[in-house]
Scaffold this motif. Sequence first.
Motif, short mmCIF file in Angstrom:
data_model
loop_
_atom_site.label_atom_id
_atom_site.label_comp_id
_atom_site.label_asym_id
_atom_site.label_seq_id
_atom_site.Cartn_x
_atom_site.Cartn_y
_atom_site.Cartn_z
N GLY A 116 1.07 -1.19 0.00
CA GLY A 116 -0.05 0.03 -0.01
C GLY A 116 0.92 1.37 0.23
N ARG A 117 0.54 2.39 0.77
CA ARG A 117 1.21 3.57 0.54
C ARG A 117 2.16 3.47 1.69
N VAL A 118 3.66 3.43 0.81
CA VAL A 118 4.92 3.47 1.52
C VAL A 118 5.21 4.85 1.94
N GLY A 119 5.07 6.04 1.54
CA GLY A 119 5.52 7.13 2.05
C GLY A 119 5.65 8.16 0.97
N VAL A 120 6.51 9.29 1.12
CA VAL A 120 6.94 10.34 0.14
C VAL A 120 8.28 10.08 -0.18
N VAL A 135 12.44 7.15 0.56
CA VAL A 135 11.24 7.29 0.97
C VAL A 135 11.14 7.68 2.49
N GLU A 136 10.43 8.54 2.83
CA GLU A 136 10.06 8.76 4.18
C GLU A 136 8.75 8.39 4.54
N ARG A 137 8.70 7.85 5.67
CA ARG A 137 7.34 7.37 6.30
C ARG A 137 7.49 7.33 7.61
N ASP A 138 6.77 8.46 8.36
CA ASP A 138 6.41 8.67 9.70
C ASP A 138 7.92 8.68 10.54
N GLY A 139 8.74 9.65 9.74
CA GLY A 139 10.04 9.94 10.22
C GLY A 139 11.20 9.03 9.88
N LYS A 140 10.71 7.72 9.48
CA LYS A 140 11.87 6.65 8.99
C LYS A 140 12.06 6.79 7.54
N GLU A 141 13.22 6.55 7.10
CA GLU A 141 13.75 6.39 5.91
C GLU A 141 13.62 5.04 5.35
N ILE A 142 13.01 4.72 4.15
CA ILE A 142 13.06 3.46 3.51
C ILE A 142 13.40 3.66 2.37
N ILE A 170 10.03 -3.60 2.68
CA ILE A 170 9.71 -2.30 3.28
C ILE A 170 9.42 -2.75 5.09
N ASP A 171 8.81 -3.76 5.27
CA ASP A 171 8.73 -4.07 6.68
C ASP A 171 10.24 -4.09 7.40
N LEU A 172 11.15 -4.41 6.83
CA LEU A 172 12.46 -4.43 7.32
C LEU A 172 12.87 -3.05 7.91
N TYR A 173 12.40 -1.97 7.29
CA TYR A 173 12.54 -0.77 7.73
C TYR A 173 11.68 -0.18 8.85
N LEU A 174 10.66 -0.87 9.11
CA LEU A 174 9.69 -0.29 9.96
C LEU A 174 9.82 -1.04 11.17
N GLN A 175 10.73 -1.92 11.34
CA GLN A 175 10.69 -2.86 12.75
C GLN A 175 11.41 -1.91 13.72
#
Length: 175
Positions: A116-120, A135-142, A170-175
Amino acid sequence: MKKEECFYLGKIVSKFSFRGEVLAKLDTDEPQLYKDLESVFIAHGNDLVPFFIEKARLHKSDLLRLKIEDVNSEEDADRLMRSELYLPLAFLPKLDGNKFYFHEIVGFQMIDESFGRVGVIKGVNDTTAQALFEVERDGKEILIPMNDEFIKEVNRKKKEVVVATPEGLIDLYLQ
């Protein structure tokens, strides 16, 4: 003219003649697009200074041989050595489909077909072996590899880049 309003064209790499001609190494896959230039901006510190071109032609296919107005000697040419060349963004040929310039997708939303939506998209890192979307998502860089197989659609109207990344990337960056 500001650098933000321009794109990097290349760099003056050597003198060509005693009459002040120089050779520029262009940062493009299609140097022939620039053989009829009338002017160019040359970086001087943080400023871009316009220079008019008397004559330009390709030299050994990937270099551009330039005769710049008021550069008439080897000494004049010496002052331009290693100078960066720029042109206004409006000079870039329009791209369509899934082809894009790095600067044009900054600010686009990245959508993954599964996630889905990953970020900007904040930028592109092209200093690595493979270019990466930043890509930035909630302050994290992907970081997403810029791979033709991953890029499914570039939608300029919606300002979106649709990708299909490997499961779990993508999940690797969000854990």
